[in-house]
Design an enzyme around this catalytic site. Sequence first.
Site, PDB file in Angstrom:
ATOM      1  N   GLU A 163      15.657  38.904 -89.313  1.00 32.98           N
ATOM      2  CA  GLU A 163      16.220  40.211 -89.680  1.00 32.98           C
ATOM      3  C   GLU A 163      17.408  40.604 -88.807  1.00 32.98           C
ATOM      4  OE1 GLU A 163      12.888  42.952 -89.761  1.00 32.98           O
ATOM      5  OE2 GLU A 163      11.923  41.863 -91.400  1.00 32.98           O
ATOM      6  N   ASN A 207      15.704  34.032 -90.934  1.00 32.15           N
ATOM      7  CA  ASN A 207      14.838  34.665 -91.948  1.00 32.15           C
ATOM      8  C   ASN A 207      15.290  36.119 -92.114  1.00 32.15           C
ATOM      9  OD1 ASN A 207      12.316  34.562 -93.525  1.00 32.15           O
ATOM     10  ND2 ASN A 207      11.459  35.950 -91.992  1.00 32.15           N
ATOM     11  N   HIS A 243       9.893  40.801-100.095  1.00 24.69           N
ATOM     12  CA  HIS A 243       9.029  41.973-100.243  1.00 24.69           C
ATOM     13  C   HIS A 243       9.653  42.821-101.359  1.00 24.69           C
ATOM     14  CE1 HIS A 243       6.819  41.148 -96.534  1.00 24.69           C
ATOM     15  NE2 HIS A 243       7.962  41.009 -95.889  1.00 24.69           N
ATOM     16  N   GLU A 271       7.814  35.629 -97.166  1.00 22.48           N
ATOM     17  CA  GLU A 271       6.958  36.806 -96.952  1.00 22.48           C
ATOM     18  C   GLU A 271       6.683  37.546 -98.265  1.00 22.48           C
ATOM     19  OE1 GLU A 271       8.274  39.308 -93.709  1.00 22.48           O
ATOM     20  OE2 GLU A 271       9.005  37.594 -92.547  1.00 22.48           O
ATOM     21  N   ASP A 273       5.473  39.549-101.285  1.00 20.57           N
ATOM     22  CA  ASP A 273       4.472  40.448-101.861  1.00 20.57           C
ATOM     23  C   ASP A 273       5.158  41.358-102.869  1.00 20.57           C
ATOM     24  OD1 ASP A 273       5.631  42.360-100.074  1.00 20.57           O
ATOM     25  OD2 ASP A 273       3.994  42.132 -98.645  1.00 20.57           O
TER      26      ASP A 273
END
Length: 350
Positions: A163, A207, A243, A271, A273
Amino acid sequence: MVFRFSVSAALGLLLGCTYVLATPASSAAPAASTALPPIRSVAQPRFFGAALNSTFLFNDPIYTKLAETQFSIFTPENEMKWEVIHPFPNVYNFTPADELVKFSHTVNARMRGHNFVWGSQLAPWVNDSLTATEMDIILKEHITTIMDHYKKDNIYAWDIVNEIVSDTLNVSTFKQILWTQKLGEEVVAKAFTYARAANPSVKLYINDYSIEGLGPKSDALFGIVQGMMKDKIPIDGVGFQCHFGLGQVPATLQQNLQRFADLGLDVAITELDINTGSTSPTDAMFAQQAQDYLSVVSACAAVKRCVSVTTWGIMDNHSWIVGKDVLPWTGTGEAKPAATAIVQAFEAAK
Ligand SMILES: *[C@@H]1O[C@H](CO)[C@@H](O)[C@H](O)[C@H]1NC(C)=O
Ligand SMILES: *[C@@H]1O[C@H](CO)[C@@H](O)[C@H](O)[C@H]1NC(C)=O
Ligand SMILES: *[C@@H]1O[C@H](CO)[C@@H](O)[C@H](O)[C@H]1NC(C)=O
Ligand SMILES: *[C@@H]1O[C@H](CO)[C@@H](O)[C@H](O)[C@H]1NC(C)=O
């Protein structure tokens, strides 16, 4: 909630296809999860992964069972983050992460290490009172010590920088965090260089989030990665967090993955979801969620260099997003339409 009957109908509707769950041989209706093939098998040659949380892994047998059977790669949810693994100067708390690594070996799965340079979950002793020189020494020591500790463990990849791209690109390309404030954008080159020196064979990743589809933030990351490659900074892969909210998978996900892959890098969904946005989602929401999981997995499966799809958790009641049913399995371990969609996407790509 019982998903057994809605799954194939919902997917058939969404996909216009005839994929159906295997009919159970016995008259007793088993949980839907037993009717699905293990996703780690259908995902091959790719890895199917989950963020693992040791609290749940060692206390909730349903969670443990899914972890044992469905996944071929894991990411520690918190156990390798700075505040957990290096809480005080010269004090390393390896035990929680070691337990996850040991578990991964027992189920013949790999690990993604996560992470080194990040603006969050840093230990309080790493703060603004340190000089740039001190920060540089601390970073090198941290990366070297941890990568050495896990060198024998066949870790598949590490998220070296997490990030780092700014959300306000009109102000700066790099996010204003302690690392960039102290060491500037050079912190990226430093971290990757220290990591490669510590372990020449593990895959080194950058990432990030909101870089999944084409757009200004993805362009910024693309520029950073191109610059690294031009400068011969050792990078092997790019992680796309994913996400998403319902219906928000970018249409350009596959195209974006491909352009990074075309640089000669691996790419990974790290990651995933899908937030239903509701504390009591409707069947239509679960169907959309399944479609969204399908879109993401299909995009990865269509890109040769996309090596893994990792969901950020396993079951709905163990997610960092509380009460929004974001994951492929329910709190009782039932496979949701999302789990069927993941199988479907991997199988369709074969
Ligand atoms: C697991 O997740 C829960 C809920 O988010 C959290 O309270 C707990 O600290 C986590 N466990 C570890 C070891 O990180
Ligand atoms: C900030 O870092 C210094 C140096 O590591 C440490 O002595 C101090 O306790 C830290 N401050 C806080 C509030 O933790
Ligand atoms: C940058 O863009 C954000 C969001 O569009 C805006 O709120 C902010 O004022 C801008 N900052 C500058 C320095 O232009
Ligand atoms: C999740 O749900 C299962 C089944 O109801 C339960 O055993 C477990 O304690 C729950 N975990 C959390 C963190 O709520």
